[in-house]
Design an enzyme around this catalytic site. Sequence first.
Site, PDB file in Angstrom:
ATOM      1  N   GLY A  76       0.757  -1.239   0.000  1.00  0.00           N
ATOM      2  CA  GLY A  76       0.000   0.000   0.000  1.00  0.00           C
ATOM      3  C   GLY A  76       0.786   1.286   0.000  1.00  0.00           C
TER       4      GLY A  76
ATOM      5  CB  CYS B 294     -15.236   2.610 -30.058  1.00  0.00           C
ATOM      6  SG  CYS B 294     -14.356   2.383 -31.585  1.00  0.00           S
TER       7      CYS B 294
ATOM      8  CE1 TYR C 290      -8.951   1.827  -9.649  1.00  0.00           C
ATOM      9  CE2 TYR C 290      -6.913   2.009 -10.892  1.00  0.00           C
ATOM     10  CZ  TYR C 290      -7.843   1.241 -10.230  1.00  0.00           C
ATOM     11  OH  TYR C 290      -7.649  -0.103 -10.128  1.00  0.00           O
TER      12      TYR C 290
ATOM     13  NE  ARG D 238      -2.879   2.905 -11.442  1.00  0.00           N
ATOM     14  CZ  ARG D 238      -2.773   4.098 -10.930  1.00  0.00           C
ATOM     15  NH1 ARG D 238      -2.209   5.060 -11.619  1.00  0.00           N
ATOM     16  NH2 ARG D 238      -3.197   4.352  -9.713  1.00  0.00           N
TER      17      ARG D 238
ATOM     18  CD  GLU E 118       0.522  -9.094   1.652  1.00  0.00           C
ATOM     19  OE1 GLU E 118      -0.357  -8.420   1.079  1.00  0.00           O
ATOM     20  OE2 GLU E 118       0.251 -10.094   2.337  1.00  0.00           O
ATOM     21  N   PRO E 119       4.774  -5.132  -0.641  1.00  0.00           N
ATOM     22  CG  PRO E 119       7.031  -4.566  -0.958  1.00  0.00           C
ATOM     23  CD  PRO E 119       6.137  -5.500  -0.186  1.00  0.00           C
ATOM     24  N   GLY E 120       3.912  -3.495  -3.689  1.00  0.00           N
ATOM     25  CA  GLY E 120       3.784  -3.675  -5.133  1.00  0.00           C
ATOM     26  C   GLY E 120       4.212  -2.397  -5.826  1.00  0.00           C
ATOM     27  NE  ARG E 121       0.023   2.429  -6.014  1.00  0.00           N
ATOM     28  CZ  ARG E 121      -1.094   2.367  -6.753  1.00  0.00           C
ATOM     29  NH1 ARG E 121      -1.104   2.868  -7.966  1.00  0.00           N
ATOM     30  NH2 ARG E 121      -2.183   1.815  -6.262  1.00  0.00           N
TER      31      ARG E 121
ATOM     32  CE1 TYR F  32      -1.892  -3.512  -8.542  1.00  0.00           C
ATOM     33  CE2 TYR F  32      -0.760  -1.484  -7.926  1.00  0.00           C
ATOM     34  CZ  TYR F  32      -1.217  -2.753  -7.608  1.00  0.00           C
ATOM     35  OH  TYR F  32      -0.993  -3.246  -6.355  1.00  0.00           O
TER      36      TYR F  32
HETATM   37  N1  LLP Z   1      -1.395  -6.915  -0.654  1.00  0.00           N
HETATM   38  C1  LLP Z   1      -2.712  -7.020  -0.914  1.00  0.00           C
HETATM   39  C2  LLP Z   1      -3.512  -7.985  -0.153  1.00  0.00           C
HETATM   40  C3  LLP Z   1      -3.291  -6.217  -1.910  1.00  0.00           C
HETATM   41  O1  LLP Z   1      -4.595  -6.314  -2.150  1.00  0.00           O
HETATM   42  C4  LLP Z   1      -2.487  -5.299  -2.635  1.00  0.00           C
HETATM   43  C5  LLP Z   1      -3.075  -4.470  -3.683  1.00  0.00           C
HETATM   44  C6  LLP Z   1      -1.112  -5.248  -2.341  1.00  0.00           C
HETATM   45  C7  LLP Z   1      -0.607  -6.065  -1.333  1.00  0.00           C
HETATM   46  C8  LLP Z   1      -0.180  -4.343  -3.063  1.00  0.00           C
HETATM   47  O2  LLP Z   1      -0.505  -3.006  -2.884  1.00  0.00           O
HETATM   48  P1  LLP Z   1       0.469  -1.850  -3.371  1.00  0.00           P
HETATM   49  O3  LLP Z   1       1.736  -1.920  -2.565  1.00  0.00           O
HETATM   50  O4  LLP Z   1       0.735  -2.046  -4.815  1.00  0.00           O
HETATM   51  O5  LLP Z   1      -0.303  -0.615  -3.113  1.00  0.00           O
HETATM   52  N2  LLP Z   1      -5.224  -1.285  -9.519  1.00  0.00           N
HETATM   53  C9  LLP Z   1      -5.055  -0.256  -8.517  1.00  0.00           C
HETATM   54  C10 LLP Z   1      -4.389  -0.796  -7.269  1.00  0.00           C
HETATM   55  C11 LLP Z   1      -5.105  -1.971  -6.664  1.00  0.00           C
HETATM   56  C12 LLP Z   1      -4.385  -2.538  -5.481  1.00  0.00           C
HETATM   57  C13 LLP Z   1      -4.975  -3.829  -5.056  1.00  0.00           C
HETATM   58  N3  LLP Z   1      -4.301  -4.475  -3.977  1.00  0.00           N
HETATM   59  C14 LLP Z   1      -4.295   0.889  -9.134  1.00  0.00           C
HETATM   60  O6  LLP Z   1      -3.965   0.833 -10.332  1.00  0.00           O
HETATM   61  O7  LLP Z   1      -4.035   1.894  -8.464  1.00  0.00           O
END
Ligand code: LLP
Length: 419
Positions: free
Chosen positions: A239, A342, A316, A312, A273-276, A371
């Site tokens: 997050g 379209c 959003y 995105r 659990e970092p993603g973004r 994403y």
């Molecule tokens: N862990 C869990 C359980 C999650 O649901 C998520 C993201 C993450 C970790 C990773 O979160 P991050 O570090 O990336 O914020 N599609 C949206 C974002 C959806 C996120 C869903 N869950 C966007 O493009 O902003």
Amino acid sequence: MNYFNYQNDQLFCEEVPVAEIAREVGTPFYLYSHRTLRNHFRVFDAAFAEVPHIVCYSVKANSNTAILRLFIREGSGVDLVSGGELYRAIKAGVDVGKVVYSGVGKRKDEIDSALKAGILMFNVESDQELETINDRAAMLGVRAGIALRVNPDVDPETHPHISTGLRENKFGIDIEASLVAYRRASSLAHLDIKGVSCHIGSQVTKTSPFIDALGRLKDLIRRLREEGIAIRYLDLGGGLGIAYDQETPPHPAEYARAIIDASKDLDCTFILEPGRVIVGNAGILVTRVLYTKRNDGKRFFIVDAGMNDLIRPSLYGAFHQIQPVLRRAREEITADVVGPICESGDFLAKGRALPVFEQEELMAVMSAGAYGFTMSSNYNSRPRIPEILVRDDRWYIIRKRETCEDLTRGEEIPDFMNT
Ligand code: LLP
């Protein structure tokens, strides 16, 4: 810090001119910097160095197997949400002892695959799922590691579509009700309670919501331990946000410091659990201007990437900076950047102050590493675009551009239509 920079007004990814790749692979394409990906992972991991922890990179943000392999080689585990993501992670060589499986709707076949693989734990999101996992584990003659994903009811102050830790969201088990669920779990023979987990939302740009959630989880852990339920892992989810525009999210070191300071003597291994924050600013989308036009005095740049490639902005109203690949002094105007799909909702930028782009010119859509490709689709029968990885002065196609044959793969025209 990322490695997309101008040298003599030409946009480079590390040591490679972006225009050179466009010449070779055509447009549009996703472009990632290996050095940025690796540094982001290392900075995040190092921020937690003084406490026992596992970084479980969140596969959904960018699930290309080459990128997964990169993080796995840096010691990363993964957070996944489907059997497909498990398949990718295993293919990329993940250590299954560092895999956590989240998501509200795990299917039985997906649970079975994860049990057979021997993952660290399931982050369980409902009472029924708890029973199902126990049943499947019994059937396979194994014990399933689990944590309950609790909903700490904190406001992450982010976009409502990506906020997940409020009581009204579909995610997790109400933190109050979770005590009962933990008691139930401890009575089930095929479950091995390992920890507590939460995930409050995404693109969170302050530390305080994480610390609030942590406070509630600490209380829960204390109560569970009082009841003799051992808790070894504390999974704080992902997050942490990034700067797309003017946001000023905490640096990972600051985020980690706050978490570590707020959890002295907790005696847990942290899971993050970092993603973004790892991949977001390590990738861009490169597109070409097909046409420029005015409608009713409004200016449009029509580009060859659409909402099917990067959804995105449409979904959003997300902001992605837009830059020319070749920079030069020129007039600025207000324009929309739109794709070929379209739908009126097909835009990459709206009412944006931009340099006057010319027909055929290359445009870079920044901060598209998270994403971006993973949310892309074939809508309007558009083949999905390639992904390119740059490392120093070389580049690699890590996913080929789809072809028209890919579009109809698996489709069949029933016999009765042939006669
Ligand atoms: N862990 C869990 C359980 C999650 O649901 C998520 C993201 C993450 C970790 C990773 O979160 P991050 O570090 O990336 O914020 N599609 C949206 C974002 C959806 C996120 C869903 N869950 C966007 O493009 O902003």
